[in-house]
Write a protein that holds these residues in place. Structure first.
Motif, mmCIF file in Angstrom:
data_model
loop_
_atom_site.group_PDB
_atom_site.id
_atom_site.type_symbol
_atom_site.label_atom_id
_atom_site.label_comp_id
_atom_site.label_asym_id
_atom_site.label_seq_id
_atom_site.Cartn_x
_atom_site.Cartn_y
_atom_site.Cartn_z
ATOM 1 N N UNK B 62 -2.430 -17.089 -39.593
ATOM 2 C CA UNK B 62 -3.745 -17.596 -39.973
ATOM 3 C C UNK B 62 -4.481 -16.606 -40.864
ATOM 4 N N UNK B 63 -5.486 -17.113 -41.539
ATOM 5 C CA UNK B 63 -6.315 -16.257 -42.384
ATOM 6 C C UNK B 63 -7.694 -16.899 -42.524
ATOM 7 N N UNK B 64 -8.711 -16.061 -42.586
ATOM 8 C CA UNK B 64 -10.072 -16.536 -42.858
ATOM 9 C C UNK B 64 -10.494 -15.926 -44.189
ATOM 10 N N UNK B 65 -10.846 -16.756 -45.158
ATOM 11 C CA UNK B 65 -11.265 -16.241 -46.462
ATOM 12 C C UNK B 65 -12.693 -16.689 -46.745
ATOM 13 N N UNK B 66 -13.468 -15.722 -47.175
ATOM 14 C CA UNK B 66 -14.883 -15.979 -47.424
ATOM 15 C C UNK B 66 -15.114 -16.420 -48.863
ATOM 16 N N UNK B 94 -5.752 -20.311 -51.917
ATOM 17 C CA UNK B 94 -5.437 -18.935 -51.508
ATOM 18 C C UNK B 94 -5.231 -18.855 -50.010
ATOM 19 N N UNK B 121 -3.463 -26.376 -40.763
ATOM 20 C CA UNK B 121 -4.744 -26.827 -40.266
ATOM 21 C C UNK B 121 -5.874 -26.042 -40.916
ATOM 22 N N UNK B 123 -10.010 -25.290 -41.249
ATOM 23 C CA UNK B 123 -11.310 -25.440 -40.607
ATOM 24 C C UNK B 123 -12.335 -24.662 -41.406
ATOM 25 N N UNK B 124 -13.507 -25.240 -41.595
ATOM 26 C CA UNK B 124 -14.533 -24.475 -42.294
ATOM 27 C C UNK B 124 -15.445 -23.829 -41.266
ATOM 28 N N UNK B 125 -15.817 -22.604 -41.557
ATOM 29 C CA UNK B 125 -16.695 -21.860 -40.666
ATOM 30 C C UNK B 125 -18.048 -21.787 -41.363
ATOM 31 N N UNK B 134 -19.409 -20.997 -45.154
ATOM 32 C CA UNK B 134 -19.369 -19.566 -45.399
ATOM 33 C C UNK B 134 -17.958 -19.111 -45.666
ATOM 34 N N UNK B 135 -17.017 -19.685 -44.931
ATOM 35 C CA UNK B 135 -15.630 -19.283 -45.110
ATOM 36 C C UNK B 135 -14.717 -20.400 -44.615
ATOM 37 N N UNK B 137 -10.918 -21.237 -42.725
ATOM 38 C CA UNK B 137 -9.773 -20.727 -41.986
ATOM 39 C C UNK B 137 -8.608 -21.679 -42.143
ATOM 40 N N UNK B 139 -4.686 -22.271 -40.619
ATOM 41 C CA UNK B 139 -3.641 -21.872 -39.679
ATOM 42 C C UNK B 139 -2.394 -22.667 -40.014
#
Lengths: 104, 150
Positions: B62-66, B94, B121, B123-125, B134-135, B137, B139
């Motif tokens: 997984x990765x969270x990109x802002x 990305x 999958x 998901x927006x945070x 804001x960012x 995610x 997965x």
């Protein structure tokens, strides 16, 4: 405990289906991480704190699902799916579910 | 007037740093995709029956990109006239490619060569204030098939 997201396990036979098992966790953001995230929202890039947070949360949801499967006597969970939902501005729910089975 | 100056400064900073970070990230993604090209991903639900003796295990990445401030403003302006929001397209691309790469690394560590039933999958945070994205995610997960070594 064997976990997979395909419907059959290559080389093994399913002897019994025990129904659906699930695990979830709701996590809130850490205030310190949030300040860093606020800065990152200006410059862009990866939010490593959040990546780790969500990895941990997903592991916990999986562990809870596995616990439930063990409680009903399964030795594998097949067809596992993950789902994420934002509950409120600061919290997210991670949810894992699958079918508990007995493999020979 | 002050708020306008802050907006202009933040947008400029966002554009300057954001585009450098994005360019570097894409270069790194392309390089790592080349290195991991021997691990094949399939969206097929089940492996072919003649696959031979294998072990399988669930792998994921997984990765969270802002977003950056420039993307935020660009998307807000685009929201007025409609159409492609290319600022967000590259952001999600990305994140997806990075998540797939991390899943592949997890599979490689297990000695796997193929990953079946790959699911992505997104998901927006949201940021608390004004509920803007804001960012994002992503997965990626799937079942890694590990050939027996013997």
């Amino acid at each position: 405990m064997f976990i997979t997201n395909i419907e059959a396990v290559p080389g093994k036979r399913i002897t019994q289906h025990l129904g659906m098992v699930q695990g979830n966790t709701v996590r809130a953001k850490h205030a310190g991480r949030d300040i860093m995230a606020g800065l990152k929202n200006i410059f862009g890039g990866e939010l490593k704190g959040y990546t780790e947070l969500l990895t941990e949360a997903r592991e916990e949801a999986t562990a809870r699902m596995v616990q439930q499967a063990q409680a009903i006597g399964a030795n594998a969970v097949i067809n596992v799916r993950y789902s994420t939902s934002s509950i409120s501005a600061g919290a997210a729910e991670l949810f894992a579910y699958g079918t508990a089975v007995v493999l020979e | 007037m002050e708020s306008l100056i802050i907006l202009v400064v933040l947008t400029t900073l966002g554009y300057a740093f954001g585009s450098v970070i994005e360019r570097r990230h894409f270069a790194s993604i392309i390089a790592r995709e080349h290195l991991l090209r021997n691990i094949m991903c399939f969206s097929a639900r089940t492996p072919p029956s003649d696959i031979g003796p294998v072990d399988s295990q669930l792998v994921g990445g997984n990765v969270v990109i802002s977003i950056d401030y420039f993307k935020l403003i660009a998307a807000a302006l685009r929201g007025l006239i409609g159409g492609r929001v290319s600022a967000y397209e590259t952001l999600v691309e990305r994140a997806r490619r990075e998540a797939i790469l991390r899943m592949k690394v997890a599979a490689q560590d297990l000695g796997a060569t193929q990953i079946f039933n790959v699911k992505l999958e997104t998901a927006s945070i949201y940021n608390g204030y004004q509920q803007q994205t804001g960012s994002v995610e992503v997965y990626a997960y799937g079942t890694a098939l590990i050939p027996h070594t013997s």
